[in-house]
Design a protein around this motif. Structure first.
Motif, PDB file in Angstrom:
ATOM      1  N   PHE A  95      -1.998   5.912   0.030  1.00 35.75           N
ATOM      2  CA  PHE A  95      -2.992   4.956   0.525  1.00 35.75           C
ATOM      3  C   PHE A  95      -4.222   4.958  -0.391  1.00 35.75           C
ATOM      4  O   PHE A  95      -4.739   3.898  -0.762  1.00 35.75           O
ATOM      5  N   THR A  98      -3.321   3.295  -3.710  1.00 33.62           N
ATOM      6  CA  THR A  98      -3.196   1.841  -3.581  1.00 33.62           C
ATOM      7  C   THR A  98      -4.562   1.178  -3.602  1.00 33.62           C
ATOM      8  O   THR A  98      -4.767   0.163  -4.287  1.00 33.62           O
ATOM      9  N   MET A 252      -3.404  -4.371  -0.402  1.00 33.78           N
ATOM     10  CA  MET A 252      -2.494  -3.267  -0.093  1.00 33.78           C
ATOM     11  C   MET A 252      -1.165  -3.377  -0.828  1.00 33.78           C
ATOM     12  O   MET A 252      -0.323  -2.500  -0.731  1.00 33.78           O
ATOM     13  N   LEU A 274       1.638   2.643  -1.766  1.00 30.74           N
ATOM     14  CA  LEU A 274       2.296   2.516  -0.462  1.00 30.74           C
ATOM     15  C   LEU A 274       3.693   1.918  -0.586  1.00 30.74           C
ATOM     16  O   LEU A 274       4.614   2.332   0.125  1.00 30.74           O
ATOM     17  N   VAL A 295       4.655   2.387   8.152  1.00 25.77           N
ATOM     18  CA  VAL A 295       3.796   2.258   6.966  1.00 25.77           C
ATOM     19  C   VAL A 295       3.671   0.791   6.571  1.00 25.77           C
ATOM     20  O   VAL A 295       2.578   0.305   6.262  1.00 25.77           O
ATOM     21  N   LYS A 299       0.236  -1.524   6.555  1.00 24.83           N
ATOM     22  CA  LYS A 299      -0.175  -2.246   5.349  1.00 24.83           C
ATOM     23  C   LYS A 299      -0.401  -3.728   5.639  1.00 24.83           C
ATOM     24  O   LYS A 299      -1.392  -4.320   5.179  1.00 24.83           O
TER      25      LYS A 299
END
Length: 324
Positions: A95, A98, A252, A274, A295, A299
């Motif tokens: 995270f 990213t 993201m 991610l 996940v 995102k």
């Protein structure tokens, strides 16, 4: 009272008649432009089949997936998948990476197509301008699979560049295995590949400017920089604002194709994003589809919030036109 009811009935009937008339007019317009709707139909079907119908799979984020039971038959586990994700150190690392990579893309990569479009617009020789446009646009059509193979052949430990350095008595480079150097390579390679293609939108906006505006400003004594500031940039600003909203809304999405084909375990610490984390979670680490779906859902929610936030800022703070 009776008169009031009669008025209401008449007004109700008139609304029904108006709605019926509106539907008839709308249907006539659809029939009149039926070929345009037929052209759009494949795109609509594509999104329905591949984007909307599979959305029921998001329920995996709240379930303990069982292959024998399927998605709908798997038992609910409430928010256990979310707890597992937030307590996973690899998720926190990916995270962070990213955010860092995409903020770098916004700061470093986003302005370059604008500058490139302005520079190409300043070329007065039409043939030379087309040559430059072709040269800058062509890399977009090279896939990351091919491009990453070329980069690896050039910069790997036994690559062409290191062999030349050894022949010259110099030390080898470690770009592909050094975290800092690798991120610089990520930004540089993406600029080389996509800047020319992204500049097409800005060139299209510039082409819509009336040439008489430049001629009038030149007569008034304006130089090229003043023309850029007073004529070109106001046109580009609205286009740049919309593309900025879209870029922030996809912050993201770290560029899976590029990172996946270029990174290696030596640079996971700074380059694992991610998308690659989800890929490994689903197919390599065997953490389960519920974990990877969680996940992906997180995102998408973050991108959704950032998209609307960026649109609000552009419209109400920068006073530019937004997406809606």
């Amino acid at each position: 009272m009776q008169q009031h009811n009669m008025v209401n009935q008449v007004s109700g009937k008139s609304r029904v008649v108006q709605q019926a008339g509106y539907r008839k007019v709308k249907m006539r317009e659809i029939i009149r432009h039926k070929y345009f709707y037929l052209m759009v139909l494949p795109l609509i079907l594509f999104y329905i089949i591949f984007a909307y119908i599979p959305m029921y799979g998001v329920t995996l984020a709240f379930k303990d997936f069982n292959y024998s039971l399927g998605i709908m038959g798997s038992p609910w586990n409430n928010f256990q998948n979310f707890k597992d994700v937030f307590h996973n150190p690899d998720f926190v690392k990916s995270f962070r990476n990213t955010l860092f990579i995409n903020l770098g893309r916004l700061i470093i990569e986003f302005p370059i197509p604008i500058v490139l479009a302005i520079m190409l617009n300043e070329i007065r020789n039409g043939r030379l301008k087309r040559v430059y446009q072709t040269v800058f646009t062509f890399p977009h059509f090279i896939s990351w699979v091919v491009l990453s193979g070329i980069i690896t052949s050039l910069l790997s430990d036994q690559g062409v560049v290191n062999q030349l350095l050894q022949l010259l008595g110099m030390e080898k480079n470690n770009i592909l295995t050094s975290n800092g150097s690798f991120l610089g390579l990520v930004f540089a390679s993406n600029v080389w590949k996509e800047a020319g293609w992204s500049s097409i939108i800005y060139l299209a906006a510039i082409s819509g400017i009336n040439p008489e505006l430049y001629e009038a400003s030149a007569i008034d004594g304006a130089n090229r920089f003043q023309q850029l500031k007073a004529i070109t940039w106001p046109v580009l600003r609205s286009t740049a604002a919309i593309l900025l909203i879209l870029a922030v809304g996809g912050i993201m999405n770290g560029g899976f194709d590029q990172i996946f084909n270029m990174y290696n375990p030596a640079v996971y610490e700074r380059s694992d994003i991610l998308d690659t984390f989800v890929y490994r979670s689903a197919f390599t680490d065997a953490t389960g589809f519920g974990f990877s779906t969680t996940v992906g859902l997180l995102k998408s929610v973050i991108n959704f919030v950032l998209l609307f936030g960026a649109n609000f800022i552009v419209k109400h703070v920068l006073k530019e036109e937004g997406l809606y």
